[in-house]
Design a protein around this motif. Structure first.
Motif, PDB file in Angstrom:
ATOM      1  N   GLY B 134       0.804  -1.210   0.000  1.00  0.00           N
ATOM      2  CA  GLY B 134       0.000   0.000   0.000  1.00  0.00           C
ATOM      3  C   GLY B 134       0.842   1.267   0.000  1.00  0.00           C
ATOM      4  N   GLU B 136       3.952   1.686  -0.978  1.00  0.00           N
ATOM      5  CA  GLU B 136       4.698   1.856  -2.227  1.00  0.00           C
ATOM      6  C   GLU B 136       3.807   2.433  -3.322  1.00  0.00           C
ATOM      7  OE1 GLU B 136       7.746  -1.909  -1.459  1.00  0.00           O
ATOM      8  OE2 GLU B 136       5.841  -2.209  -2.446  1.00  0.00           O
TER       9      GLU B 136
ATOM     10  N   ASN E  39       5.343   0.032   5.537  1.00  0.00           N
ATOM     11  CA  ASN E  39       4.760  -0.384   4.275  1.00  0.00           C
ATOM     12  C   ASN E  39       5.772  -1.191   3.489  1.00  0.00           C
ATOM     13  OD1 ASN E  39       3.562   2.678   4.723  1.00  0.00           O
ATOM     14  ND2 ASN E  39       2.090   1.093   4.210  1.00  0.00           N
ATOM     15  N   LYS E  43       3.640  -7.676   5.425  1.00  0.00           N
ATOM     16  CA  LYS E  43       2.528  -8.090   6.284  1.00  0.00           C
ATOM     17  C   LYS E  43       1.448  -8.789   5.470  1.00  0.00           C
ATOM     18  CE  LYS E  43       1.861  -3.826   7.502  1.00  0.00           C
ATOM     19  NZ  LYS E  43       2.920  -3.132   6.755  1.00  0.00           N
ATOM     20  N   SER E  44       1.039  -8.145   4.393  1.00  0.00           N
ATOM     21  CA  SER E  44       0.022  -8.781   3.558  1.00  0.00           C
ATOM     22  C   SER E  44       0.562 -10.075   2.970  1.00  0.00           C
ATOM     23  CB  SER E  44      -0.407  -7.842   2.440  1.00  0.00           C
ATOM     24  OG  SER E  44      -0.961  -6.670   2.983  1.00  0.00           O
ATOM     25  N   THR E  45       1.829 -10.050   2.633  1.00  0.00           N
ATOM     26  CA  THR E  45       2.434 -11.260   2.100  1.00  0.00           C
ATOM     27  C   THR E  45       2.382 -12.386   3.128  1.00  0.00           C
ATOM     28  OG1 THR E  45       3.886  -9.865   0.784  1.00  0.00           O
ATOM     29  CG2 THR E  45       4.504 -12.174   0.993  1.00  0.00           C
ATOM     30  N   HIS E 204      -2.385  -0.080  10.555  1.00  0.00           N
ATOM     31  CA  HIS E 204      -1.451   1.031  10.709  1.00  0.00           C
ATOM     32  C   HIS E 204      -1.953   2.025  11.737  1.00  0.00           C
ATOM     33  CE1 HIS E 204       1.402  -0.071   7.734  1.00  0.00           C
ATOM     34  NE2 HIS E 204       0.507  -0.149   6.765  1.00  0.00           N
TER      35      HIS E 204
HETATM   36  N1  LIG Z   1       3.515 -11.094  -6.316  1.00  0.00           N
HETATM   37  C1  LIG Z   1       4.541 -10.278  -6.003  1.00  0.00           C
HETATM   38  N2  LIG Z   1       5.583 -10.140  -6.860  1.00  0.00           N
HETATM   39  C2  LIG Z   1       6.609  -9.319  -6.562  1.00  0.00           C
HETATM   40  N3  LIG Z   1       6.684  -8.571  -5.442  1.00  0.00           N
HETATM   41  C3  LIG Z   1       5.683  -8.658  -4.567  1.00  0.00           C
HETATM   42  C4  LIG Z   1       4.551  -9.515  -4.797  1.00  0.00           C
HETATM   43  N4  LIG Z   1       3.697  -9.382  -3.757  1.00  0.00           N
HETATM   44  C5  LIG Z   1       4.278  -8.500  -2.906  1.00  0.00           C
HETATM   45  N5  LIG Z   1       5.465  -8.065  -3.388  1.00  0.00           N
HETATM   46  C6  LIG Z   1       6.351  -7.117  -2.730  1.00  0.00           C
HETATM   47  O1  LIG Z   1       6.541  -7.585  -1.439  1.00  0.00           O
HETATM   48  C7  LIG Z   1       6.665  -6.500  -0.536  1.00  0.00           C
HETATM   49  C8  LIG Z   1       5.749  -6.716   0.645  1.00  0.00           C
HETATM   50  O2  LIG Z   1       4.427  -6.451   0.255  1.00  0.00           O
HETATM   51  P1  LIG Z   1       3.203  -6.521   1.253  1.00  0.00           P
HETATM   52  O3  LIG Z   1       1.986  -6.255   0.450  1.00  0.00           O
HETATM   53  O4  LIG Z   1       3.253  -7.774   2.013  1.00  0.00           O
HETATM   54  O5  LIG Z   1       3.482  -5.312   2.213  1.00  0.00           O
HETATM   55  P2  LIG Z   1       2.719  -4.853   3.499  1.00  0.00           P
HETATM   56  O6  LIG Z   1       3.606  -5.118   4.626  1.00  0.00           O
HETATM   57  O7  LIG Z   1       1.371  -5.457   3.522  1.00  0.00           O
HETATM   58  O8  LIG Z   1       2.621  -3.292   3.245  1.00  0.00           O
HETATM   59  P3  LIG Z   1       1.390  -2.275   3.435  1.00  0.00           P
HETATM   60  O9  LIG Z   1       1.324  -1.982   4.857  1.00  0.00           O
HETATM   61  O10 LIG Z   1       1.812  -1.089   2.652  1.00  0.00           O
HETATM   62  O11 LIG Z   1       0.170  -2.943   2.917  1.00  0.00           O
HETATM   63  C9  LIG Z   1       6.380  -5.252  -1.296  1.00  0.00           C
HETATM   64  O12 LIG Z   1       7.580  -4.611  -1.564  1.00  0.00           O
HETATM   65  C10 LIG Z   1       5.747  -5.733  -2.585  1.00  0.00           C
HETATM   66  O13 LIG Z   1       6.094  -4.930  -3.648  1.00  0.00           O
END
Ligand SMILES: Nc1ncnc2c1ncn2[C@@H]1O[C@H](COP(=O)(O)OP(=O)(O)OP(=O)(O)O)[C@@H](O)[C@H]1O
Ligand SMILES: Nc1ncnc2c1ncn2[C@@H]1O[C@H](COP(=O)(O)OP(=O)(O)OP(=O)(O)O)[C@@H](O)[C@H]1O
Ligand SMILES: CC(C)C[C@H](N)C(=O)O
Ligand SMILES: [Mg+2]
Ligand SMILES: [Mg+2]
Lengths: 315, 231, 391, 434, 249
Positions: B134, B136, E39, E43-45, E204
Motif C-alpha cells: 500500500g 509503495e 509499508n 505483512k500482507s504477504t 497502521h
Molecule cells: N507477487 C509479487 N511479486 C513481486 N513482489 C511482490 C509480490 N507481492 C508483494 N510483493 C512485494 O513484497 C513486498 C511486501 O508487500 P506486502 O503487500 O506484504 O506489504 P505490506 O507489509 O502489507 O505493506 P502495506 O502496509 O503497505 O500494505 C512489497 O515490496 C511488494 O512490492
C-alpha cells in the motif's frame, strides 16, 4: 520429396504471412483494448472489396493506400460511435457488438457487390513469376505479400516500442479516468488504435483479395483461425503472433503435403470390421486433419501454457 | 493560480457540493480538511472534471470547468486520487513513464531523479505495480503525477494506510515538492501533518467551506475544530 | 388464380452463396419465362428463396417453413448432403401429412444414392447423377493415350466421395494402365488456399486431374494452379463455375480443362443459343443450369398433362415422361428411380476458333466452351437399385 | 472477461409472496404451453413454438455458464450437438431393437450425452475462467465440429445421421408423427427443464456459482474450490444443452455436424445476452426473439442478416442488460408507483422513433432492391403501404423519415431521460431504488 | 497447548527478491495478535502465505498443529482459518444477505449441494441473520454489495470473513479508510465477533492496534524484529526507529 519439402515450406511461409497480416491488426486491438473483435475478418473483407472497387476506378497502387485508410476510418467510426459507449458494459457486450457488425457488414457487402466472386486481379506490374523452384512458379505478387507482411511487422514493432500508445491503452483498461488525469486523451488513443487495427485488416484484404477470392463470405473463412493465431502466439505479443502465424501456416501446409494415415503406417484394418470410429481414425489421412490442427494446438497451448507462446499475461 | 467560485456538484440527484469557494496562489500549500463524506474528494474531482462541475473554476486565469480532464491536466494541474489508481498490469517504470506528458519536452522532474529519491520504487522498477504494498503505491502515484510537471498538485489523502514513519516521510516529500515551487492542495484527515506543512487551511462542512485561515488561526480556534473536525 | 409457389432451398449466405445466388436468378428467370406465357395452367409461378446455408438441418427448417406456408414444391441442388436430408424429409412429411404432399425437384445434387438406396417417389432429379457423368467422362478419357497418371481431388462428402470412387472403379476397368498417383479429399467449402494441394499434385507427377469440386472450391483450386503454373489436363464436373474460367485463362490451359454437363452454351442448337443469349442479357450470367430449364418446362408440361397443380398428380404425370431438352434431343424421367436421362456433353475450355458458330465466351476471357463429345441419352444410362415405394 | 454481464443485481431478490406465487408462475406457464397451440394452430406457429421451446432450454442452459457463473463459452453447441447425436443413435437403436423406450424419454439420453462430454472435457477447461476459458471453448468447439466430419461412422459426415421418430413405440396412442404431438413433447421438457434450472439457481451450488462469477478469488477463502464450482456448473449446462439437442434431434429427425459448430454456439450466446443474462427469465425472452427473427425475417426481406446485425447492435448499445434488464429497470418505478411519470414520455418518443425505424427500413430495402437488380417496379410493402423502390418519391420519403425521425427522436428521448430522472427520484425517496 | 498459528523459518521470494526472510511467528489460541510494520514489510504477504494464497519458498506453517503450507486456500479455510483482504473483496453483484450467506454455506455442511433449496435451510438463515445483525447491516440486506458505502463494504468484508465460524480470523487493515467514528465502531465489532477465537490483525492505526491486541509482532523487511505485549512494543527503541517514528498526537 525434397521438392515437396521446399515448396511446402515456401507455401507455408506465404500462407503464414497472410495470416500474420490479418492477425497483426487483431493482436493490436485485442491485446491493447481487450476487445475480441469478431468483425476483424469483416474489415478484411471490406478491405478487399474497397480495394477491388478502387482498383477499377483509380488503379491498384492508389487503392493499396486508400482502401486501408477507408477501412481504418470505418473502424474509427465503429469505435467512436459503438464500442466506446459499450465499453463500460464489459467485454461480452463489446464482443456482441462486433458480432452484430460482422453480420451487417457481410450483408451490406453482398447487397452492394452481390454474392459472386469479384474479378479482382493482380496488378499487371506484379503479374509475373518471380522465380521458379522445381518448375513451380512463385508469383511476384506472393513475394510482394511477403515483403509487405514483414515490413508491417517491423514497423509495428518499432511503433509500439517507440510510442507509449500501448501503455496508455493498457492503463486505460483499468483506470481510464486516471490516464486522463495524467494528460492523455484516452478517447483519441482508443480510436486511433482501433483505426490502425482495422486499417491493417483492410490492408490484408486489399492484398489478399486478388490472390484468394474476393467474395462476400471471405470473412467467415478466415475468422476463427485468427483467434487461434493471436491466442497461440500469446496475447499482446506481436512477435508471438508473427511466430504463431508462421507456425500455423507451416503446419497446415505440411499436414496437407503429407500422405500418411494409420492405415498406411500399420496396414489396413480387417475389412470385415465395418465402419466404426476406429476405422474412421485408422483411415483418415494427415491431410484431412489439417484444418483441425490449429484448434488442437490452441487447446493444448491453453491447457499447458495459458499465456500462449510469447505472452506474458493470461487475459 | 486556482480560483474556485460557487462550485456545485451532484451525484445523481444528491447535491454534494453546495457552493465551494477556494483560492490557491502559486507555490502555496493549502490543506482541505473536514470529516468523512463532507465532499472534499468531490471538490477535487469536480475541479479535475471527473464529476461534472457547476460554477466557476479558473486555473491560471483560464476557465476550466467542464473541460475534459486531459486538457486540464495539460494546463499543469496534477491530481493524485484517493484510491491511488495505479495501473496494476504495468510495471512501476511503465507507470512512471505514463506520468510524462510529452517525452520530447521533459519537465523539471526526471524519471531518474524519482528512482533516486525513492529507492523502494527503484528496487521494484520492473515488477507489475499491482503487487506493490500500500505504501509503495502511494509513492508511485505521487511520483507519477510529479513527472507530468504540474504547477499545482492536488493530493487526496496521501497518508491513508501508511505506517506512522512513512506518514512523516510523505509529509517531508510534500514539503520538498512545495519547495520546488509547486503549489499543493492537500486533502487530509490527519490534522497534525496538515498543520505542519500548510500555509493555509480550509475546512469543509455540508458541502461548503466553513473555515479559512492559517494553521495557527485554526489551532487557536477550538470551537471550529470541535464543530467541524472532531467527532 | 392462386400462384404456384416453388420453394428454392439453397445457400444464399456463407460459402455456397455465390452458387446459390446464381441458381436463384436462374429460377427466377425461368419463372418469369413461364409466367410470360401464361404460367402453369393459368397459375402464376413464384420462386420463394429459402436460405439453407448449405446446411442439412437448416434446410429442414426452411423446408418446414415452406410446408407451413402452404408451399407444395421445393427445388434444391447445391449439395448432396442437403439433398439426402431433404429427400428424407419429403418422404416422411408426405406419409405423415396426406393431402399436404410436397414434391422435391432436384436440379443438381447428384449423389447416386439419392436415386438408388435412398430413392423416394417424391424426389425427381433432372441433373445426371455423378456416376452417369463419370461413365461418360471415363469413356472419353479412355481414348486419350496421353493420360498416364491421374490425380483425384474432391470435396469430402457424399458427392465428392462418389466421384472419387467411381473414377477409381471406372478407370481401373477402362484404362488399367492408368496410374492413380493421388487421391485427395478436402473439407467442403472451407479451404482458402489450395497451394499446398497444388504442390502435392505437382510433386506426384500427374498429367491429369479429376475433380468434382464446385463453387469456390473449384475456383480457388484452379487459381492456385494458375499461380503455381501447374500445367495438367483437368477433367472436371464444374470448372465453369464463377472464377474458374478466369483462372484457366490465366494459366493458359487452352483446351486442357474439360467439363461434363448436360448442356453447353455453344451447343449449336439454335433455340438453346437464343435462350442463352437472352439469359445472359437479362441475368448477366452464363447459364450454368440448363437442367433447370428442363425442370421448369417439364413441370409445366406435367401439370398440363395431369391438368392439375396438385403435387400428387404432377408426380404421377412426371413418372416416365418424355421431354425434348433445351440443348436438343430427347430425355425421359425414368419411372424406376425418378432420374432424368438426357444427352451429356463433354466440352473443353479455350480459344474459340469460329466466333460465329461459337459466340459465347466466359467471364470476358475471350475463351469459351467448345464441344468435344456428346453422349446420347441411350448411352448415358446406368442401372438403379431403387426399390420405389409408391403411395 | 469475468465482468461478463451488466452490473445489474443478479437473480437474487427474494420474491415476496413466497411459495404461492412461485408455484403460480409455473402453473400459468404450464397452462400457457398447453393452450398455445390451440390458439395458434397453424403449421407455421407449431413449428415456431417447437423451435422456440428448444431454444429456451438451450439458452437457459447457456446462462448457467454466462449469467450464473460468469463463464463466456464459445463452444456451448458441442454439448447440444453431442446430445443430439446420442439421441439420434439411441432412437435408431431403440427402433431397431424394439426396446420398450418411448420417445419422450429420449431427450434425457441427449442430456446424458451432453453431461458426459461436459464432464469429460470440463475439468481441464474450467481450470481458469475469463479469456482462457473462452478461447479453450472456442478451440474445443471447432475441434469437435471438424472432427465430427472425420468420424463419419458416428456423425455421418456432411449429411449427418437421420432417424425416424415414429419408429419408436407409441405412447398412449401417440406416434409423434404430427408436429402437434412433438410440440407437446417439447413443451413438457421445456417446463421441467426450466423448473429444474430455476431450482438450480436457488441451491447452495447455484449461489456459489454467482459468487464465483463475482469474485472467484474470494470464494477460495470461504471454503470453496472455484474450479470445482465451475466444473459442476459446466456439467449442468452440458446436461441441459444435451436435452435441448435431444429435442432438436426429435424435431428434425437428423443430427449433423453443423449442430456442433460455431453458428449454433454464437446463436445461443446471442439469445442469452439479448434476453439479459442477469435475470433467470432473460434468456427465455432472448430465445423467443432470436428464434422468431431467424424464422421470420427471411420471409419479409432479402437482407435479413443486415437487420439481424442492426437489431443486435442496437440492443447491445441501448439495452446492455438485454430485454430483461430493460424491463426490470422499471420494477422499482412500478413498486414506487412512479411508472406513470415515464409512460407519456415513452409514447411521445415512440412516434419519431418509429418514423426513424421506418425510414431506415425503407432506405435499406430501397438500396437492396436497387442493387439486387430487381429495379423496375419492385415494390416495398411497409405497413400495408406499397412503395416503389425506384421512385424518387420513395427515396424522398425514406430520407425524410430517416433524418426527421432521428432529429425529433433525439429530442424526445432527452425528455424520456428527464422523466426517468424524476420518476427515479420518487422511487428513491420511497426507498425502492438504491 | 499447540499454537493456533505457527510459522517456522518461512522464506518467500518473488523472482530473486526475497520478501519474507526466515519468518518465525507463533500465535497462541485465543490470542489477539497484531502485526505491524512499515509499508512493504511483507505483512500482507505473510497473510497470503498463511492463508494459502501464495506458497512459501521454504519453511513450514502449521494451523492448530497441522502442517498447512502448500495447501490451497479453500483447504485451509475448511480447517478453520478465515481471512479478510486489505482491498475490499466482496461479491459485488450479490446482495449483502447473499454475501454473508455464501460465507456460511460450507461451514454448515451444504457444500456443493444442488438438491437443496438455499432459502429453506433454517440453520443457514439464522446464522446469516445473526451475522448481519452483528455487523449492523440488517437494514441493507437486499442491497447489492457493490452499492454499499466504503465503510459498509469493509464491515461486510469482516462479516463474510467470520461467517464460516472459523477459529482463526485474520484481518488485513480492516479499518483503513474509515473515519474515527467508524473505526471505533469497527474495533468494537471486531472485539465482539472474535470473542473466544484467535485473531491476527494488520493495522497502521496505532489506536486500533494498541486498543485491541494482546500481543504485537513487528515485521520489518520480512523479518520479525520484535514481539511482545503492547507496552513492551511501545517501549522498544528498535520499533520506534523502524516503524513508529516520533510519537504523534
Ligand atoms: N507477487 C509479487 N511479486 C513481486 N513482489 C511482490 C509480490 N507481492 C508483494 N510483493 C512485494 O513484497 C513486498 C511486501 O508487500 P506486502 O503487500 O506484504 O506489504 P505490506 O507489509 O502489507 O505493506 P502495506 O502496509 O503497505 O500494505 C512489497 O515490496 C511488494 O512490492
Ligand atoms: N460515486 C458516488 N455516488 C454517489 N454518492 C457518492 C459517490 N461518491 C461519493 N458520494 C457521496 O458524496 C459525499 C461526499 O463524498 P466525498 O468522497 O467527496 O467525501 P470526502 O469528504 O472526500 O470523504 P472521505 O473521507 O470519505 O474521503 C459522501 O456522502 C459520499 O457518500
Ligand atoms: C450444385 C452442385 C455442384 C452440387 C453437387 N453436385 C452435389 O451433388 O453435391
Ligand atoms: Mg475523500
Ligand atoms: Mg498490506
Amino acid at each position: 520429396m525434397a521438392e515437396l519439402i521446399v515448396i511446402s515450406t515456401l507455401n507455408g511461409v506465404l500462407f503464414g504471412m497472410l495470416l500474420f497480416l490479418l492477425s497483426s491488426g487483431l493482436t493490436v486491438i485485442f491485446s491493447m483494448m481487450g476487445v475480441l473483435n469478431f468483425a476483424h475478418a469483416s474489415f478484411y473483407m471490406l478491405g478487399a472489396f474497397f480495394g477491388y472497387q478502387l482498383t477499377r476506378w483509380i488503379g491498384f497502387w492508389p487503392a493499396l493506400v486508400l482502401a486501408p485508410l477507408l477501412v481504418g476510418a470505418v473502424g474509427m467510426a465503429v469505435e467512436r460511435y459503438g464500442l466506446r459507449n459499450t465499453h463500460k458494459h464489459g467485454h461480452v457486450a463489446e464482443l456482441l457488438l462486433t458480432f452484430g457488425l460482422a453480420y451487417a457488414i457481410e450483408e451490406i457487402v453482398s447487397m452492394v457487390w452481390g454474392k459472386s466472386p469479384m474479378d479482382y486481379r493482380i496488378p499487371a506490374a506484379l503479374d509475373f513469376p518471380a522465380f521458379t523452384v522445381f518448375s513451380t512458379n512463385y508469383p511476384a505478387y506472393k513475394i510482394f505479400m511477403l515483403v509487405v507482411s514483414v515490413t508491417i511487422f517491423v514497423a509495428l514493432l518499432i511503433a509500439l516500442k517507440r510510442t507509449r500508445v500501448g501503455l496508455i491503452v493498457q492503463a486505460a483498461l483499468t483506470h481510464p479516468s486516471m490516464v486522463g488525469h495524467l494528460g492523455h486523451n484516452v478517447g483519441r488513443v482508443f480510436m486511433l488504435v482501433f483505426g490502425v487495427g482495422s486499417a491493417l485488416a483492410g490492408l490484408a484484404g486489399v492484398i489478399a483479395g486478388p490472390s484468394l477470392v474476393t467474395q462476400s463470405d471471405m470473412a467467415g473463412l478466415l475468422g476463427p483461425i485468427l483467434f487461434v493465431v493471436i491466442v497461440f502466439g500469446g496475447l499482446g505479443s506481436l512477435p508471438g503472433a508473427f511466430i504463431a502465424s508462421l507456425l500455423i501456416g507451416l503446419i497446415q501446409t505440411f499436414a496437407v503435403a503429407l500422405n500418411g494415415s494409420l492405415a498406411s503406417l500399420f496396414g489396413p484394418l480387417d475389412p470385415g470390421l465395418g465402419p466404426s470410429p476406429l476405422t474412421d481414425i485408422w483411415n483418415v489421412t494427415v491431410a484431412q486433419i489439417a484444418p483441425i490442427l490449429p484448434y488442437l494446438l490452441l487447446v493444448l497451448v491453453l491447457i499447458f501454457r495459458p499465456m500462449g507462446l510469447l505472452g506474458t499475461r493470461e487475459s | 493560480m486556482l480560483e474556485v467560485r460557487n462550485l456545485h456538484a451532484y451525484y445523481g440527484k444528491s447535491h454534494i457540493l453546495q457552493g465551494v469557494d477556494l483560492d490557491i496562489a502559486a507555490g502555496e500549500v493549502v490543506s482541505l480538511l473536514g470529516r468523512n463524506g463532507v465532499g472534499r474528494s468531490t471538490t477535487v474531482k469536480a475541479i479535475m472534471g471527473e464529476v461534472p462541475p457547476q460554477g466557476t473554476i479558473r486555473f491560471k486565469g483560464q476557465d476550466i470547468a467542464g473541460l475534459p480532464s486531459y486538457r486540464i491536466a495539460r494546463l499543469g494541474l496534477g491530481y493524485v486520487p484517493e484510491h491511488r489508481d495505479i495501473f496494476p498490469s504495468l510495471t512501476v517504470r511503465q507507470n512512471l513513464i505514463l506520468g510524462i506528458k510529452d517525452p520530447r519536452r521533459p519537465g523539471k522532474w526526471r524519471l531518474e531523479n524519482m528512482l533516486d529519491m525513492f529507492p523502494n520504487l527503484a528496487r521494484r522498477a520492473d515488477t507489475p505495480a499491482g503487487v506493490l504494498s500500500g505504501g509503495e503505491k502511494q509513492m508511485l502515484t505521487t511520483c507519477r503525477t510529479l513527472l507530468g510537471d504540474p504547477q499545482l498538485m492536488m493530493i487526496d489523502e496521501p497518508t491513508e494506510g501508511l505506517a506512522p514513519l512513512i506518514v512523516q516521510q510523505v509529509g517531508e516529500l510534500i514539503a520538498t515538492i512545495a519547495k520546488a515551487g509547486v503549489a499543493i492542495l492537500l486533502v487530509e484527515q490527519k490534522l497534525s501533518i496538515a498543520m505542519k506543512i500548510s500555509n493555509r487551511v480550509y475546512i469543509m462542512g455540508h458541502g461548503r467551506v466553513v473555515f479559512e485561515g492559517t494553521p495557527d488561526q485554526l489551532k487557536s480556534n477550538a470551537a471550529i475544530r470541535e464543530e467541524w473536525l472532531e467527532v | 388464380q392462386e400462384t404456384v409457389k416453388i420453394g428454392y432451398i439453397d445457400p444464399l449466405s456463407g460459402g455456397g452463396a455465390s452458387v446459390g445466388e446464381g441458381g436463384l436468378k436462374t429460377f427466377q428467370y425461368l419463372a418469369d419465362e413461364l409466367n410470360a406465357k401464361g404460367g402453369v395452367l393459368g397459375h402464376k409461378v413464384e420462386i420463394v428463396p429459402l436460405d439453407n446455408k448449405t446446411n442439412p438441418q437448416e434446410s429442414l427448417v426452411q423446408a418446414q417453413k415452406a410446408v407451413d406456408a402452404g408451399i407444395r414444391y421445393i427445388t434444391q441442388g447445391n449439395g448432396s448432403s442437403v439433398g439426402a436430408a431433404l429427400e428424407d424429409f419429403v418422404t416422411k412429411n408426405n406419409s405423415r401429412n396426406p393431402g399436404k404432399e410436397l414434391l422435391y425437384f432436384n436440379y443438381a445434387a447428384v449423389d447416386p444414392s439419392l436415386t438408388n438406396e435412398k430413392c423416394s417417389y417424391w424426389h425427381f432429379r433432372w441433373d445426371a447423377s455423378s456416376d452417369i457423368k463419370m461413365e461418360a467422362l471415363t469413356n472419353y478419357m479412355k481414348d486419350q493415350p496421353s493420360i498416364k497418371k491421374v490425380y483425384l481431388i474432391n470435396q469430402d462428402y457424399s458427392f465428392g466421395q462418389s466421384v472419387r470412387s467411381d473414377a477409381r472403379k471406372m478407370l481401373a476397368a477402362k484404362r488399367p494402365d492408368v496410374q492413380i498417383v493421388g487421391d485427395e479429399l478436402h473439407p467442403l467449402l472451407k479451404i482458402t488456399d489450395f497451394s499446398p494441394y497444388i504442390a502435392k499434385i505437382k510433386a506426384s507427377g500427374a498429367d491429369s486431374v479429376v475433380t468434382g469440386n464446385w463453387g469456390q472450391d473449384i475456383a480457388l483450386l484452379l487459381k492456385a494452379a494458375a499461380d503455381a503454373g501447374l500445367k495438367v489436363n483437368w477433367y472436371t464436373y464444374y470448372a465453369g463455375g464463377a472464377g474458374g474460367p478466369t483462372a484457366i485463362k490465366q494459366t493458359g490451359l487452352d483446351h486442357q480443362v474439360y467439363q461434363i454437363t448436360e448442356g453447353i452454351p455453344n451447343s449449336g442448337n439454335k433455340a438453346a443459343m437464343d435462350f442463352e443469349k437472352d439469359f445472359r442479357a437479362k441475368v448477366n450470367l452464363s447459364l450454368w443450369y440448363p437442367r433447370a430449364v428442363n425442370e421448369m418446362r417439364m413441370f409445366k408440361a406435367a401439370a398440363e398433362k395431369a391438368n392439375s397443380i396438385d403435387p400428387v398428380k404432377v408426380a404421377a404425370a412426371l413418372e416416365g415422361m418424355k421431354f425434348d431438352v433445351l440443348d436438343g434431343g430427347e430425355g425421359f424421367m425414368r419411372a424406376d428411380d425418378h432420374q432424368f436421362f438426357q444427352p451429356i456433353y463433354i466440352s473443353s475450355f479455350g480459344t474459340l476458333a469460329d466466333k460465329a458458330k461459337e459466340p459465347f465466351d466466359e467471364e470476358n476471357t475471350g475463351w469459351g466452351w467448345h464441344l468435344v463429345s456428346k453422349i446420347d441419352t441411350a448411352n448415358a444410362m446406368v442401372p438403379t437399385t431403387c426399390k420405389m415405394k409408391r403411395p | 472477461m469475468s465482468n461478463a454481464a451488466s452490473p445489474a443485481p443478479a437473480v437474487t431478490k427474494e420474491e415476496p409472496g413466497g411459495a404461492l406465487s412461485f408455484y403460480g408462475v409455473w402453473l400459468i406457464a404450464a397452462a400457457a404451453l398447453v393452450v398455445l397451440p390451440l390458439i395458434f394452430s397453424s403449421g407455421g406457429s407449431l413449428t415456431s413454438f417447437s423451435l422456440i421451446g428448444i431454444a429456451i432450454i438451450f439458452a437457459l442452459s447457456y446462462n448457467i455458464l454466462l449469467g450464473q457463473t460468469g463463464l463466456l463459452s464459445f463452444g456451448h453447441a458441442v454439448q447440444y450437438g453431442l446430445g443430439g447425436f446420442l439421441a439420434v443413435h439411441m432412437m435408431n437403436a431403440v427402433a431397431s431393437h424394439n426396446w420398450p423406450i418411448p420417445l419422450p424419454a429420449i431427450p434425457l439420453i441427449g442430456g446424458i450425452g451432453g453431461l458426459a462430454f461436459a464432464l469429460l472435457v470440463g475439468w481441464v477447461m474450467t481450470k481458469r475462467a475469463g479469456t482462457v476459458f473462452a478461447m479453450i471453448s472456442l478451440g474445443i468447439g471447432e475441434l469437435v465440429a471438424s472432427s465430427s466430419l472425420i468420424l463419419r461412422s458416428v456423425f455421418g459426415g456432411e449429411s449427418g445421421i437421420t432417424t425416424d421418430r415414429t419408429a419408436l413405440m407409441p405412447l398412449f396412442g401417440w406416434t409423434f408423427g404430427p408436429q402437434l404431438q412433438v410440440y407437446y413433447l417439447i413443451a413438457f421438457w421445456v417446463l421441467i427443464s426450466a423448473i429444474a434450472m430455476y431450482a438450480l439457481t436457488r441451491t447452495p451450488l447455484g449461489r456459489i456459482c454467482n459468487a464465483v462469477r463475482d469474485n472467484p478469488e474470494r470464494v477460495e477463502f470461504i471454503g470453496y474450490d472455484p474450479h470445482v464450482v465451475r466444473y459442476l456448473a459446466y456439467g449442468f449446462a452440458g446436461f441441459f444443452a444435451g436435452i435441448a439437442g435431444g429435442l432438436t434431434a426429435i424435431n428434425f429427425e437428423i443430427a449433423n455436424s453443423a449442430y456442433l459448430g460455431a453458428t449454433q454456439s454464437g446463436f445461443v450466446l446471442f439469445a442469452a445476452f439479448i434476453g439479459g443474462t442477469a435475470y433467470f427469465f432473460g434468456p427465455i425472452l432472448g430465445a423467443i426473439l432470436v428464434t422468431y427473427l431467424q424464422l421470420g425475417l427471411t420471409n419479409v426481406t432479402s437482407v435479413s442478416l443486415l437487420y439481424f446485425g442492426i437489431i443486435f447492435i442496437g440492443i447491445v448499445m441501448f439495452a446492455p442488460g438485454g430485454i430483461a434488464g430493460l424491463l426490470m429497470k422499471h420494477r422499482p418505478l412500478i413498486r414506487a408507483g412512479s411508472l406513470g411519470m415515464v409512460i407519456p414520455s415513452y409514447l411521445v418518443a415512440a412516434i419519431p422513433t418509429l418514423a426513424f425505424a421506418l425510414g431506415a427500413i425503407l432506405t435499406i430495402e430501397t438500396v437492396a432492391r436497387y442493387s439486387g437488380g430487381e429495379g423496375e417496379g419492385s415494390t416495398i410493402n411497409l405497413l400495408g403501404i406499397p412503395f416503389v423502390a425506384t421512385a424518387p418519391a420513395t427515396w424522398a420519403a425514406a430520407a425524410f423519415l430517416l433524418v426527421g425521425g432521428y432529429l425529433v427522436a433525439r429530442l424526445t428521448w432527452l425528455r424520456v431521460a428527464e422523466a426517468w430522472d424524476r420518476a427515479a427520484t420518487v422511487a428513491r425517496d420511497r426507498g425502492y431504488l438504491a | 497447548m499447540t499454537a493456533a498459528i505457527e510459522v517456522k523459518a518461512v522464506d518467500k521470494s518473488f523472482g530473486n527478491v526475497g520478501i519474507i526472510r526466515d519468518l518465525n511467528l507463533s500465535v497462541a489460541k485465543g490470542e489477539r495478535h497484531a502485526i505491524i510494520g512499515p509499508n512493504g514489510a511483507g505483512k500482507s504477504t505473510t497473510f497470503n502465505l498463511i492463508s494459502g494464497h501464495i506458497k512459501p519458498t521454504s519453511g513450514e506453517i502449521r494451523l492448530n498443529g497441522d502442517v498447512i503450507s502448500g495447501l490451497r486456500p479453500f483447504e485451509i479455510n475448511r480447517r478453520g482459518l478465515s481471512r479478510s483482504f486489505q482491498v475490499t473483496n466482496v461479491f459485488a453483484r450479490m446482495t449483502v444477505w447473499e454475501n454473508v450467506r455464501c460465507g456460511v454455506l460450507w461451514a454448515t455442511g451444504h457444500r456443493y449441494a444442488f438438491w437443496k433449496n438455499v432459502d429453506n435451510l433454517p440453520e443457514v438463515k439464522q446464522r446469516t441473520a445473526r451475522i448481519l445483525d452483528d455487523i449492523h447491516l440488517s437494514h441493507r440486506r437486499d442491497v447489492p454489495a457493490g452499492l454499499l458505502t466504503y465503510a459498509e463494504q469493509r464491515e461486510l468484508e469482516i462479516g463474510i470473513t467470520i461467517a464460516g465460524g472459523a477459529s482463526v480470523i485474520m484481518l488485513d487493515e480492516p479499518t483503513a479508510g474509515m473515519s474515527h467514528a467508524e473505526t471505533d465502531r469497527a474495533v468494537a465489532l471486531i472485539r465482539r465477533l472474535t470473542e473466544g477465537r484467535t485473531l491476527v490483525i494488520v493495522e497502521h492505526d496505532m489506536s486500533v492496534v494498541f486498543g485491541l491486541a494482546d500481543r504485537i509482532s513487528v515485521l520489518v523487511y520480512g523479518n520479525i524484529i520484535a514481539s511482545g505485549t503492547p507496552d513492551e512494543i511501545r517501549g522498544n527503541p528498535k520499533v520506534k526507529e523502524a516503524y513508529l517514528g516520533e510519537e504523534i498526537d
